[in-house]
Design an enzyme around this catalytic site. Structure first.
Site, PDB file in Angstrom:
ATOM      1  N   ASN A  39      85.864 -40.346  25.607  1.00 13.99           N
ATOM      2  CA  ASN A  39      87.266 -40.237  25.561  1.00 13.99           C
ATOM      3  C   ASN A  39      87.932 -41.005  27.073  1.00 13.99           C
ATOM      4  OD1 ASN A  39      86.530 -37.436  27.326  1.00 13.99           O
ATOM      5  ND2 ASN A  39      88.694 -36.990  26.990  1.00 13.99           N
ATOM      6  N   GLU A  41      91.360 -41.205  29.416  1.00  8.80           N
ATOM      7  CA  GLU A  41      92.771 -40.562  29.648  1.00  8.80           C
ATOM      8  C   GLU A  41      92.945 -41.544  30.712  1.00  8.80           C
ATOM      9  OE1 GLU A  41      91.712 -35.926  29.977  1.00  8.80           O
ATOM     10  OE2 GLU A  41      92.174 -36.824  31.182  1.00  8.80           O
ATOM     11  N   CYS A  50      90.714 -41.429  22.632  1.00 12.97           N
ATOM     12  CA  CYS A  50      90.051 -40.828  21.990  1.00 12.97           C
ATOM     13  C   CYS A  50      88.386 -40.917  22.129  1.00 12.97           C
ATOM     14  CB  CYS A  50      90.251 -39.938  20.780  1.00 12.97           C
ATOM     15  SG  CYS A  50      92.043 -38.946  20.824  1.00 12.97           S
ATOM     16  N   GLU A  52      86.231 -40.750  19.772  1.00 11.12           N
ATOM     17  CA  GLU A  52      86.479 -41.439  18.599  1.00 11.12           C
ATOM     18  C   GLU A  52      86.823 -42.441  18.093  1.00 11.12           C
ATOM     19  OE1 GLU A  52      87.081 -37.370  17.876  1.00 11.12           O
ATOM     20  OE2 GLU A  52      87.470 -38.804  19.008  1.00 11.12           O
ATOM     21  N   CYS A  83      90.865 -34.844  16.426  1.00  8.38           N
ATOM     22  CA  CYS A  83      92.035 -34.926  16.760  1.00  8.38           C
ATOM     23  C   CYS A  83      92.820 -35.417  15.349  1.00  8.38           C
ATOM     24  CB  CYS A  83      93.160 -35.553  17.515  1.00  8.38           C
ATOM     25  SG  CYS A  83      92.618 -37.065  17.581  1.00  8.38           S
ATOM     26  N   CYS A  86      92.579 -39.364  15.079  1.00  4.13           N
ATOM     27  CA  CYS A  86      90.937 -40.147  15.218  1.00  4.13           C
ATOM     28  C   CYS A  86      90.572 -39.290  13.475  1.00  4.13           C
ATOM     29  CB  CYS A  86      90.379 -39.289  15.746  1.00  4.13           C
ATOM     30  SG  CYS A  86      90.679 -40.236  18.453  1.00  4.13           S
TER      31      CYS A  86
END
Length: 130
Positions: A39, A41, A50, A52, A83, A86
């Site tokens: 990830n 940010e 993310c 994934e 999430c 994803c």
């Protein structure tokens, strides 16, 4: 190196200065090649990426298009699930029976499938008249 080990290693590179929640993901493509993502940010939360999604982008950039297996790891009390966004991204490139390995940094592992993570997936069949 196993898929979980790859995800664990790339997790260390995650850029998570705001949430402090580092996630790593590794994909084994149908070709056998392993791709990883972490990830990333951004201060303009939630405009990050993310793990994934990063692994999927690496897979596509590497010339592969199908996921054969995926692993996701995070430092959490229970195995972390992708999430919703994803889950949809994974389903775009994986069959429903593809194994998804969810793990914690304390070696708690949960194995599931893409179909179990995203029942009722929105897929290309809905677009057949377009």
């Amino acid at each position: 190196m196993s898929l979980i080990d790859t995800a664990r290693a790339v997790r260390r590179n995650a850029h998570a200065p705001y949430s402090k929640f580092k996630v790593g993901a590794a994909i084994r493509a149908a070709s056998g090649t392993i791709y990883a993502g972490c990830n990333v940010e951004n201060v303009a939360y939630p405009e990050g990426t993310c793990a994934e999604a990063g692994a999927i982008a690496a897979m596509i950039a590497g010339g592969d298009t199908r996921i054969a297996e995926i692993a996701v790891i995070a430092d959490s009390p229970k195995p972390v699930s992708p999430c919703g966004g994803c889950r949809q991204k994974i389903a775009e490139f994986a069959d429903g029976d593809v194994e998804v390995i969810l793990a914690t940094t304390d070696n708690v592992v949960l194995k599931t499938t893409v179909a179990d993570l995203l029942p009722g997936v929105f897929d290309a069949d809905y677009m057949s008249k377009v």
